[in-house]
Design a protein around this motif. Structure first.
Motif, PDB file in Angstrom:
ATOM      1  N   TYR A  36      59.173  30.561  -9.705  1.00 22.13           N
ATOM      2  CA  TYR A  36      59.654  31.340 -10.844  1.00 22.13           C
ATOM      3  C   TYR A  36      58.537  31.686 -11.826  1.00 22.13           C
ATOM      4  CZ  TYR A  36      64.017  29.668  -8.899  1.00 22.13           C
ATOM      5  OH  TYR A  36      65.041  29.379  -8.038  1.00 22.13           O
ATOM      6  N   GLY A  37      57.425  31.000 -11.725  1.00 22.94           N
ATOM      7  CA  GLY A  37      56.304  31.298 -12.605  1.00 22.94           C
ATOM      8  C   GLY A  37      56.633  31.048 -14.072  1.00 22.94           C
ATOM      9  N   GLY A  38      55.896  31.735 -14.932  1.00 22.61           N
ATOM     10  CA  GLY A  38      56.159  31.677 -16.362  1.00 22.61           C
ATOM     11  C   GLY A  38      55.365  30.647 -17.121  1.00 22.61           C
ATOM     12  N   THR A  39      54.899  29.602 -16.451  1.00 28.65           N
ATOM     13  CA  THR A  39      54.193  28.540 -17.167  1.00 28.65           C
ATOM     14  C   THR A  39      52.749  28.915 -17.494  1.00 28.65           C
ATOM     15  OG1 THR A  39      53.597  27.469 -15.079  1.00 28.65           O
ATOM     16  CG2 THR A  39      55.618  26.727 -16.160  1.00 28.65           C
ATOM     17  N   ASP A  40      52.259  30.017 -16.913  1.00 27.29           N
ATOM     18  CA  ASP A  40      50.880  30.431 -17.176  1.00 27.29           C
ATOM     19  C   ASP A  40      50.788  31.449 -18.308  1.00 27.29           C
ATOM     20  OD1 ASP A  40      52.146  32.439 -15.806  1.00 27.29           O
ATOM     21  OD2 ASP A  40      50.451  32.880 -14.484  1.00 27.29           O
ATOM     22  N   THR A  41      51.894  31.719 -18.979  1.00 23.74           N
ATOM     23  CA  THR A  41      51.892  32.695 -20.053  1.00 23.74           C
ATOM     24  C   THR A  41      51.457  32.057 -21.370  1.00 23.74           C
ATOM     25  OG1 THR A  41      54.192  32.280 -20.689  1.00 23.74           O
ATOM     26  CG2 THR A  41      53.800  33.911 -18.934  1.00 23.74           C
ATOM     27  N   GLU A  42      51.026  32.896 -22.283  1.00 23.53           N
ATOM     28  CA  GLU A  42      50.635  32.410 -23.606  1.00 23.53           C
ATOM     29  C   GLU A  42      51.844  31.867 -24.352  1.00 23.53           C
ATOM     30  OE1 GLU A  42      47.981  31.233 -26.351  1.00 23.53           O
ATOM     31  OE2 GLU A  42      47.556  32.152 -24.411  1.00 23.53           O
ATOM     32  N   ALA A  43      53.000  32.493 -24.142  1.00 21.39           N
ATOM     33  CA  ALA A  43      54.218  32.032 -24.811  1.00 21.39           C
ATOM     34  C   ALA A  43      54.573  30.620 -24.374  1.00 21.39           C
ATOM     35  CB  ALA A  43      55.374  32.992 -24.523  1.00 21.39           C
ATOM     36  N   PHE A  44      54.432  30.349 -23.078  1.00 20.37           N
ATOM     37  CA  PHE A  44      54.753  28.996 -22.615  1.00 20.37           C
ATOM     38  C   PHE A  44      53.702  28.001 -23.100  1.00 20.37           C
ATOM     39  CE2 PHE A  44      55.227  25.403 -19.810  1.00 20.37           C
ATOM     40  CZ  PHE A  44      56.612  25.298 -19.687  1.00 20.37           C
ATOM     41  N   PHE A  45      52.457  28.414 -23.156  1.00 22.63           N
ATOM     42  CA  PHE A  45      51.399  27.542 -23.668  1.00 22.63           C
ATOM     43  C   PHE A  45      51.709  27.105 -25.093  1.00 22.63           C
ATOM     44  CE2 PHE A  45      47.396  26.875 -25.947  1.00 22.63           C
ATOM     45  CZ  PHE A  45      46.786  25.916 -25.150  1.00 22.63           C
ATOM     46  N   GLU A  46      52.295  27.995 -25.870  1.00 20.61           N
ATOM     47  CA  GLU A  46      52.671  27.643 -27.240  1.00 20.61           C
ATOM     48  C   GLU A  46      53.774  26.586 -27.243  1.00 20.61           C
ATOM     49  OE1 GLU A  46      51.240  28.617 -30.076  1.00 20.61           O
ATOM     50  OE2 GLU A  46      49.739  29.635 -28.840  1.00 20.61           O
ATOM     51  N   LEU A  47      54.612  26.591 -26.220  1.00 23.16           N
ATOM     52  CA  LEU A  47      55.653  25.573 -26.107  1.00 23.16           C
ATOM     53  C   LEU A  47      55.089  24.245 -25.639  1.00 23.16           C
ATOM     54  CD1 LEU A  47      58.481  27.626 -24.330  1.00 23.16           C
ATOM     55  CD2 LEU A  47      58.490  26.861 -26.721  1.00 23.16           C
ATOM     56  N   ASN A  48      54.233  24.308 -24.621  1.00 22.30           N
ATOM     57  CA  ASN A  48      53.691  23.086 -24.018  1.00 22.30           C
ATOM     58  C   ASN A  48      52.287  23.368 -23.489  1.00 22.30           C
ATOM     59  OD1 ASN A  48      53.067  20.773 -22.648  1.00 22.30           O
ATOM     60  ND2 ASN A  48      54.807  20.845 -21.247  1.00 22.30           N
ATOM     61  N   PRO A  49      51.261  22.875 -24.158  1.00 21.93           N
ATOM     62  CA  PRO A  49      49.887  23.156 -23.726  1.00 21.93           C
ATOM     63  C   PRO A  49      49.553  22.562 -22.364  1.00 21.93           C
ATOM     64  CG  PRO A  49      49.917  21.499 -25.461  1.00 21.93           C
ATOM     65  CD  PRO A  49      51.294  22.053 -25.381  1.00 21.93           C
ATOM     66  N   ASN A  50      50.376  21.633 -21.882  1.00 24.84           N
ATOM     67  CA  ASN A  50      50.185  21.087 -20.536  1.00 24.84           C
ATOM     68  C   ASN A  50      50.686  22.033 -19.455  1.00 24.84           C
ATOM     69  OD1 ASN A  50      49.336  18.238 -21.308  1.00 24.84           O
ATOM     70  ND2 ASN A  50      51.288  18.422 -22.382  1.00 24.84           N
ATOM     71  N   ARG A  51      51.503  23.014 -19.852  1.00 21.74           N
ATOM     72  CA  ARG A  51      52.095  23.995 -18.928  1.00 21.74           C
ATOM     73  C   ARG A  51      52.976  23.321 -17.881  1.00 21.74           C
ATOM     74  NH1 ARG A  51      49.944  28.890 -20.061  1.00 21.74           N
ATOM     75  NH2 ARG A  51      47.830  29.017 -20.933  1.00 21.74           N
ATOM     76  N   THR A  52      53.644  22.260 -18.252  1.00 20.73           N
ATOM     77  CA  THR A  52      54.537  21.545 -17.342  1.00 20.73           C
ATOM     78  C   THR A  52      55.978  21.663 -17.820  1.00 20.73           C
ATOM     79  OG1 THR A  52      54.154  19.491 -18.580  1.00 20.73           O
ATOM     80  CG2 THR A  52      52.781  19.886 -16.624  1.00 20.73           C
ATOM     81  N   ILE A  53      56.898  21.395 -16.910  1.00 21.76           N
ATOM     82  CA  ILE A  53      58.323  21.406 -17.219  1.00 21.76           C
ATOM     83  C   ILE A  53      58.885  20.003 -17.019  1.00 21.76           C
ATOM     84  CG2 ILE A  53      58.697  23.845 -16.702  1.00 21.76           C
ATOM     85  CD1 ILE A  53      59.582  22.988 -13.865  1.00 21.76           C
ATOM     86  N   PRO A  54      59.987  19.723 -17.741  1.00 23.85           N
ATOM     87  CA  PRO A  54      60.773  20.577 -18.616  1.00 23.85           C
ATOM     88  C   PRO A  54      60.230  20.623 -20.038  1.00 23.85           C
ATOM     89  CG  PRO A  54      61.821  18.435 -18.467  1.00 23.85           C
ATOM     90  CD  PRO A  54      60.622  18.386 -17.543  1.00 23.85           C
ATOM     91  N   VAL A  55      60.691  21.631 -20.755  1.00 22.72           N
ATOM     92  CA  VAL A  55      60.481  21.742 -22.201  1.00 22.72           C
ATOM     93  C   VAL A  55      61.847  21.953 -22.829  1.00 22.72           C
ATOM     94  CG1 VAL A  55      59.445  23.080 -24.064  1.00 22.72           C
ATOM     95  CG2 VAL A  55      58.168  22.706 -21.937  1.00 22.72           C
ATOM     96  N   LEU A  56      62.062  21.319 -23.958  1.00 20.13           N
ATOM     97  CA  LEU A  56      63.344  21.440 -24.652  1.00 20.13           C
ATOM     98  C   LEU A  56      63.114  21.800 -26.110  1.00 20.13           C
ATOM     99  CD1 LEU A  56      66.528  19.334 -24.485  1.00 20.13           C
ATOM    100  CD2 LEU A  56      65.333  19.409 -26.673  1.00 20.13           C
ATOM    101  N   ARG A  57      63.966  22.686 -26.607  1.00 22.78           N
ATOM    102  CA  ARG A  57      63.997  22.996 -28.038  1.00 22.78           C
ATOM    103  C   ARG A  57      65.453  22.869 -28.480  1.00 22.78           C
ATOM    104  NH1 ARG A  57      60.958  28.217 -29.640  1.00 22.78           N
ATOM    105  NH2 ARG A  57      59.219  26.792 -30.009  1.00 22.78           N
TER     106      ARG A  57
END
Length: 215
Positions: A36-57
């Motif tokens: 599904y990708g998405g973890t290499d985006t700048e937006a995801f980096f702002e959520l989690n600099p490790n670029r790993t899942i899961p992330v919760l808000r």
């Protein structure tokens, strides 16, 4: 409402979603990671600099990552005893088994065993490495087997957060093509997990998209 990033076939995401299901919380989940990708985006980096899942808000609050920390947050905010005890000593007892399960079972199964069996092409698998990893994993599982001989759940008579950290990998452990000891208590315990609707919805699901497509 909870906002969650992570694909449903990630075992860490499954642990989080199972907890969300047990607590009956409203959520929206965005597929991210692997195909599904998405973890290499700048937006995801702002959520989690490790670029790993899961992330919760939660309710637009700060992004939370690291599965164990996220699970404890949800338990602290939304759960009640006995799932997450109020007494510090009792809570530490649950947290002790949750950490044990994460470090000694989940981490010793997912990459060392599951990835080598399911996510590696058959002609590239290392049977000796798989056998060695299973020996280490089963040396820890025998501890749980012995505890569950006299306990209904991993911490005693009640279902707790520790069961989520421990139990979320057992569906795959018993489903994949590996040799296993004749676990009696662990089999009974896994059958109990399968009777829980949230486990069936979020954990006992297909992982076919993770299989290597290479010959």
């Amino acid at each position: 409402m909870l906002e969650i990033w992570g694909r449903r076939t990630s075992s860490n995401v499954q642990a989080l979603m199972w907890c969300v299901g047990e607590l009956g919380l409203d959520y929206v989940r965005h597929d991210a990671g692997h195909i599904y990708g998405g973890t290499d985006t700048e937006a995801f980096f702002e959520l989690n600099p490790n670029r790993t899942i899961p992330v919760l808000r939660d309710e637009g609050g700060p992004a939370l990552w690291e599965t164990g920390a996220v699970l404890r947050y949800l338990a602290e905010r939304y759960a009640s005893p006995p799932f997450w005890p109020e007494d510090p000593a009792e809570r530490a007892g649950v947290d002790k088994w949750a950490e044990w399960a994460k470090l000694n079972v989940a981490m010793q199964f997912t990459s060392p065993v599951f990835w080598r069996v399911v996510r590696t092409p058959e002609n590239q698998r290392d049977p000796a490495a798989i056998a060695a990893a299973l020996e280490l994993l089963n040396a820890k599982l025998v501890i749980a087997e012995q505890v569950l001989e006299s306990n209904r759940w991993i911490c005693g008579a009640d279902f707790t957060l520790a069961d989520i950290q421990f139990g979320h990998v057992l569906y795959r452990y018993f489903d994949i093509d590996i040799e296993r000891p004749d676990w009696q208590s662990l089999r009974r315990y896994t059958d109990q997990l399968m009777a829980r609707p949230a486990f069936r919805e979020h954990v006992a699901i297909s992982y076919e998209e993770l299989r290597s497509s290479l010959p």
